[in-house]
Design a protein around this motif. Structure first.
Motif, PDB file in Angstrom:
ATOM      1  N   PHE A  73       0.810  -1.216   0.000  1.00 16.95           N
ATOM      2  CA  PHE A  73       0.000   0.000   0.000  1.00 16.95           C
ATOM      3  C   PHE A  73       0.848   1.272   0.000  1.00 16.95           C
ATOM      4  O   PHE A  73       0.312   2.380   0.142  1.00 16.95           O
ATOM      5  CB  PHE A  73      -0.933   0.012   1.211  1.00 16.95           C
ATOM      6  CG  PHE A  73      -2.017  -1.038   1.145  1.00 16.95           C
ATOM      7  CD1 PHE A  73      -3.050  -0.927   0.234  1.00 16.95           C
ATOM      8  CD2 PHE A  73      -1.980  -2.133   1.982  1.00 16.95           C
ATOM      9  CE1 PHE A  73      -4.047  -1.891   0.176  1.00 16.95           C
ATOM     10  CE2 PHE A  73      -2.977  -3.094   1.928  1.00 16.95           C
ATOM     11  CZ  PHE A  73      -4.013  -2.989   1.012  1.00 16.95           C
ATOM     12  N   SER A  74       2.174   1.132  -0.134  1.00 14.75           N
ATOM     13  CA  SER A  74       3.106   2.272  -0.211  1.00 14.75           C
ATOM     14  C   SER A  74       3.000   3.164   1.016  1.00 14.75           C
ATOM     15  O   SER A  74       2.982   4.398   0.926  1.00 14.75           O
ATOM     16  CB  SER A  74       2.857   3.098  -1.480  1.00 14.75           C
ATOM     17  OG  SER A  74       3.011   2.299  -2.631  1.00 14.75           O
ATOM     18  N   VAL A  75       2.895   2.534   2.188  1.00 16.59           N
ATOM     19  CA  VAL A  75       2.845   3.263   3.446  1.00 16.59           C
ATOM     20  C   VAL A  75       4.211   3.151   4.114  1.00 16.59           C
ATOM     21  O   VAL A  75       4.663   2.043   4.442  1.00 16.59           O
ATOM     22  CB  VAL A  75       1.755   2.701   4.372  1.00 16.59           C
ATOM     23  CG1 VAL A  75       1.767   3.447   5.712  1.00 16.59           C
ATOM     24  CG2 VAL A  75       0.391   2.817   3.706  1.00 16.59           C
ATOM     25  N   LYS A  76       4.889   4.281   4.278  1.00 17.63           N
ATOM     26  CA  LYS A  76       6.206   4.297   4.895  1.00 17.63           C
ATOM     27  C   LYS A  76       6.046   4.656   6.374  1.00 17.63           C
ATOM     28  O   LYS A  76       5.963   5.825   6.747  1.00 17.63           O
ATOM     29  CB  LYS A  76       7.117   5.297   4.191  1.00 17.63           C
ATOM     30  CG  LYS A  76       7.374   4.959   2.732  1.00 17.63           C
ATOM     31  CD  LYS A  76       8.307   5.976   2.073  1.00 17.63           C
ATOM     32  CE  LYS A  76       8.567   5.607   0.621  1.00 17.63           C
ATOM     33  NZ  LYS A  76       9.478   6.580  -0.044  1.00 17.63           N
ATOM     34  N   ASP A  77       5.969   3.614   7.175  1.00 17.88           N
ATOM     35  CA  ASP A  77       5.774   3.813   8.610  1.00 17.88           C
ATOM     36  C   ASP A  77       6.291   2.574   9.319  1.00 17.88           C
ATOM     37  O   ASP A  77       6.574   1.533   8.698  1.00 17.88           O
ATOM     38  CB  ASP A  77       4.296   4.054   8.930  1.00 17.88           C
ATOM     39  CG  ASP A  77       4.112   4.765  10.278  1.00 17.88           C
ATOM     40  OD1 ASP A  77       5.123   4.892  10.995  1.00 17.88           O
ATOM     41  OD2 ASP A  77       2.985   5.164  10.595  1.00 17.88           O
ATOM     42  N   ASN A  78       6.385   2.704  10.653  1.00 21.01           N
ATOM     43  CA  ASN A  78       6.863   1.586  11.456  1.00 21.01           C
ATOM     44  C   ASN A  78       5.787   0.496  11.514  1.00 21.01           C
ATOM     45  O   ASN A  78       4.644   0.775  11.905  1.00 21.01           O
ATOM     46  CB  ASN A  78       7.186   2.075  12.869  1.00 21.01           C
ATOM     47  CG  ASN A  78       7.886   1.006  13.689  1.00 21.01           C
ATOM     48  OD1 ASN A  78       8.063  -0.127  13.254  1.00 21.01           O
ATOM     49  ND2 ASN A  78       8.294   1.382  14.890  1.00 21.01           N
ATOM     50  N   PRO A  79       6.101  -0.744  11.116  1.00 22.06           N
ATOM     51  CA  PRO A  79       5.070  -1.802  11.141  1.00 22.06           C
ATOM     52  C   PRO A  79       4.517  -2.076  12.523  1.00 22.06           C
ATOM     53  O   PRO A  79       3.383  -2.578  12.646  1.00 22.06           O
ATOM     54  CB  PRO A  79       5.824  -3.019  10.591  1.00 22.06           C
ATOM     55  CG  PRO A  79       6.949  -2.465   9.804  1.00 22.06           C
ATOM     56  CD  PRO A  79       7.361  -1.213  10.518  1.00 22.06           C
ATOM     57  N   SER A  80       5.287  -1.766  13.556  1.00 21.22           N
ATOM     58  CA  SER A  80       4.780  -2.020  14.912  1.00 21.22           C
ATOM     59  C   SER A  80       3.606  -1.106  15.282  1.00 21.22           C
ATOM     60  O   SER A  80       2.923  -1.342  16.274  1.00 21.22           O
ATOM     61  CB  SER A  80       5.916  -1.855  15.925  1.00 21.22           C
ATOM     62  OG  SER A  80       6.420  -0.536  15.906  1.00 21.22           O
ATOM     63  N   ASN A  81       3.360  -0.060  14.476  1.00 18.14           N
ATOM     64  CA  ASN A  81       2.240   0.837  14.735  1.00 18.14           C
ATOM     65  C   ASN A  81       0.939   0.338  14.112  1.00 18.14           C
ATOM     66  O   ASN A  81      -0.094   1.021  14.209  1.00 18.14           O
ATOM     67  CB  ASN A  81       2.543   2.241  14.194  1.00 18.14           C
ATOM     68  CG  ASN A  81       3.726   2.876  14.901  1.00 18.14           C
ATOM     69  OD1 ASN A  81       4.000   2.580  16.070  1.00 18.14           O
ATOM     70  ND2 ASN A  81       4.435   3.756  14.201  1.00 18.14           N
ATOM     71  N   TYR A  82       0.976  -0.810  13.445  1.00  9.06           N
ATOM     72  CA  TYR A  82      -0.197  -1.318  12.757  1.00  9.06           C
ATOM     73  C   TYR A  82      -0.471  -2.749  13.222  1.00  9.06           C
ATOM     74  O   TYR A  82       0.408  -3.446  13.752  1.00  9.06           O
ATOM     75  CB  TYR A  82       0.004  -1.293  11.240  1.00  9.06           C
ATOM     76  CG  TYR A  82       0.173   0.102  10.687  1.00  9.06           C
ATOM     77  CD1 TYR A  82      -0.905   0.809  10.182  1.00  9.06           C
ATOM     78  CD2 TYR A  82       1.433   0.722  10.684  1.00  9.06           C
ATOM     79  CE1 TYR A  82      -0.752   2.094   9.684  1.00  9.06           C
ATOM     80  CE2 TYR A  82       1.594   1.999  10.187  1.00  9.06           C
ATOM     81  CZ  TYR A  82       0.506   2.685   9.683  1.00  9.06           C
ATOM     82  OH  TYR A  82       0.659   3.951   9.199  1.00  9.06           O
ATOM     83  N   CYS A  83      -1.698  -3.160  12.987  1.00  7.01           N
ATOM     84  CA  CYS A  83      -2.092  -4.523  13.322  1.00  7.01           C
ATOM     85  C   CYS A  83      -3.027  -5.047  12.253  1.00  7.01           C
ATOM     86  O   CYS A  83      -3.596  -4.287  11.454  1.00  7.01           O
ATOM     87  CB  CYS A  83      -2.765  -4.570  14.690  1.00  7.01           C
ATOM     88  SG  CYS A  83      -4.340  -3.645  14.766  1.00  7.01           S
ATOM     89  N   LEU A  84      -3.188  -6.342  12.230  1.00 10.29           N
ATOM     90  CA  LEU A  84      -4.058  -7.006  11.272  1.00 10.29           C
ATOM     91  C   LEU A  84      -5.252  -7.576  12.026  1.00 10.29           C
ATOM     92  O   LEU A  84      -5.093  -8.260  13.043  1.00 10.29           O
ATOM     93  CB  LEU A  84      -3.286  -8.117  10.562  1.00 10.29           C
ATOM     94  CG  LEU A  84      -3.959  -8.742   9.338  1.00 10.29           C
ATOM     95  CD1 LEU A  84      -4.042  -7.722   8.198  1.00 10.29           C
ATOM     96  CD2 LEU A  84      -3.163  -9.970   8.875  1.00 10.29           C
TER      97      LEU A  84
END
Length: 436
Positions: A163-174
Motif C-alpha cells: 500500500f506504499s505506506v512508509k511507517d513503522n510496522p509495529s504501529n499497525y495490526c491485522l
C-alpha cells in the motif's frame, strides 16, 4: 522464517552457549570472503534468465532471497521462495538449500562452476485479501500472496509495502473481520493464511493503526470492540508439517513448546553439522591435492614423452650419420682394393719376369760350372798344364761375373718380396677400416 523466529533462535543459542565463535557453527571458509553467485529465475516471469549477486561467505539463503527480491524490485513474501541446488550431472537429485546454509560456501565446494547451479523455486502458497484503513490513504483492497509460514508481523510489513505506506510496522495490526462486523486482532505469532483456511464465512482482513495499548502489548486476544463483537481466538498459531493448509486445533503454548524442543534438537545437531562441514572441507582439500598430483603426473609424463622423442630423434640422426660414413668408407675401401689388386697384378708380372731371368741366369751359371768342371777334368786328364794362363784367367773372370750377376738378382728378389709384404699389410688395414 520470520524475524521473531530468528530472535527466538538467537535467545536459545545464547542460553545454550552456542555463539558464532563456537565450533558448532564455525564455518570452514573466511566469513569476510566475498563472491558472486548466479540465481536462475526459471520460476519467475521477470524477463531475466538469471541474476548475479555479490554476497559474503556468511550470507544465508534466506538473506539471499531477500536481496534478490530487492534487486528485482519485487514486493513479495520472501518465505514463498527458496533456493535449490541443481546438479548438472545425471542421476544427482535436486536439493533444497536450507535457510541457514550459505550459498557462497556451498558454491566453493563445487569442483567446477558448471557442476551445479542455484535456482529460485516457489513454495506452495496462498493468497489473502487485505483492506487497508490507513489515515492519509484511501481504503483499498489488495491480494497478497503469502506462505503458510508467514506470520502476522511479516504480513503487516508486506502489506505496508504493497500500500506504499512508509511507517513503522509495529504501529499497525491485522484484524480478522467477519460478515457480522465482529473483529479480532491477530497475534504476532499467528499465521494469517492458516487463519483464513479455518473460515467458514466470507471473512476478511483489515489493516489498521493499532491502539496504544495494543502497541505496548501485542497479545492475540486484543480487540477493538466490546467482547460481544469479538471473534473466538482459537485459531491455529502454526502450520502443520509439510505446509498443509488443513486446520489444526493444537494449543498455541503446545506448539511453542514443540518449537522450542525442535530448536534444542537443532542446537544439539550443530556439532555434527560443523563436523560434517569440516569433513567436506577436508574432502575438498584432498580432492584439490589429488587434482594437483594428477596435473603433476601428467606434466611429468609429457616431459618424459618429449625426452623420449628427443632421444629417438638423436638416435635417428646418429644412424643417418653412420650410414653416410659407412657409404663413404665403402667407396674409399673399393678404390683401395682396386689399387691393391692392380699393384699385385703388376708385382706378379714383374716377379714372373725376374724369376724367368733368374732361372735363365741360373741355368747359364750351371752350364758354365759344368763346362768349368769339364774343362778342369780335361785339364787334369790331358795335363793341360801347358795351356796359356790368359785363357784360364779369362775363364775365371767370366765365372766371377756370372756369380756377381746372380747375387744382384737375389737382392732384387728380396726387395720385391719386402714390397709385397708391405702391400699386403696395407691391404689388411684398408679391409679392417671397411669392416668398421
Amino acid at each position: 522464517m520470520s524475524d521473531s523466529t530468528f530472535s527466538r533462535a538467537r535467545k536459545l543459542s545464547d542460553k545454550f552457549g552456542v555463539t558464532e565463535s563456537s565450533p558448532a557453527i564455525r564455518r570452514t571458509v573466511d566469513k569476510e570472503q566475498k563472491g558472486v553467485i548466479r540465481l536462475w529465475l526459471l520460476s519467475l516471469q521477470t524477463g531475466h534468465e538469471y541474476k548475479a549477486l555479490q554476497i559474503s561467505a556468511r550470507t544465508s539463503a534466506v538473506e539471499v532471497v531477500k536481496l534478490l527480491l530487492e534487486k528485482l524490485e519485487m514486493v513479495d513474501d520472501p518465505l514463498r521462495f527458496y533456493l535449490a541446488e541443481v546438479s548438472n550431472k545425471q542421476g544427482v537429485p535436486e536439493r533444497e538449500v536450507a535457510g541457514f546454509e550459505c550459498p557462497l560456501q556451498l558454491q566453493s565446494r563445487w569442483t567446477s562452476p558448471t557442476d551445479a547451479k542455484f535456482e529460485l523455486k516457489i513454495r506452495p502458497s496462498g493468497v489473502i485479501k487485505v483492506i487497508a484503513f490507513v489515515p492519509g490513504h484511501k481504503s483499498e483492497k489488495k491480494a497478497i500472496a503469502v506462505s503458510p509460514m508467514t506470520s502476522c508481523q511479516e504480513v503487516v510489513r508486506l502489506a505496508l509495502k504493497k500500500f506504499s505506506v512508509k511507517d513503522n510496522p509495529s504501529n499497525y495490526c491485522l484484524l480478522e473481520c467477519s460478515s457480522t462486523n465482529a473483529e479480532r486482532v491477530i497475534g504476532d505469532g499467528e499465521y494469517p493464511l492458516m487463519v483464513q483456511s479455518s473460515w467458514r464465512d466470507a471473512n476478511s482482513f483489515h489493516l489498521r493503526v493499532a491502539p496504544p495499548r495494543h502497541q505496548s502489548s501485542r497479545g492475540s486476544d486484543s480487540v477493538f470492540q466490546s467482547p460481544d463483537r469479538a471473534l473466538p481466538s482459537n485459531r491455529p498459531s502454526s502450520p502443520p508439517s509439510g505446509y498443509s493448509l488443513a486446520t489444526s486445533s493444537d494449543n498455541i503454548e503446545t506448539v511453542r513448546a514443540q518449537n522450542a524442543s525442535l530448536w534444542v534438537e537443532l542446537e544439539s545437531l550443530q556439532p555434527k553439522v560443523a563436523r560434517l562441514e569440516s569433513l567436506e572441507q577436508t574432502v575438498a582439500t584432498l580432492r584439490s591435492a589429488y587434482e594437483c598430483l594428477q596435473e603433476s603426473v601428467a606434466q611429468r609424463e609429457q616431459h618424459e614423452e618429449e625426452e623420449k622423442a628427443r632421444l629417438q630423434q638423436e638416435v635417428e640422426e646418429l644412424r643417418a650419420t653412420n650410414a653416410r660414413q659407412a657409404t663413404q668408407t665403402v667407396g674409399v675401401g673399393d678404390e683401395a682394393v682396386t689399387l691393391i689388386q692392380d699393384l699385385e697384378a703388376a708385382y706378379s708380372v714383374r716377379m714372373s719376369k725376374l724369376e724367368d731371368a733368374v732361372r735363365v741366369k741360373t741355368e747359364r751359371v750351371q752350364e758354365l760350372e759344368t763346362e768349368n768342371a769339364t774343362l778342369r777334368d780335361k785339364q787334369v786328364k790331358k795335363s793341360i798344364d801347358g795351356l796359356p794362363q790368359e785363357i784360364l784367367s779369362e775363364r775365371d773372370k767370366r765365372v766371377e761375373h756370372l756369380q756377381e750377376n746372380l747375387r744382384s738378382q737375389e737382392v732384387v728378389i728380396m726387395t720385391l718380396q719386402r714390397e709385397n709384404a708391405e702391400l699386403r699389410s696395407s691391404q689388411d688395414g684398408v679391409c679392417g677400416l671397411q669392416l668398421y
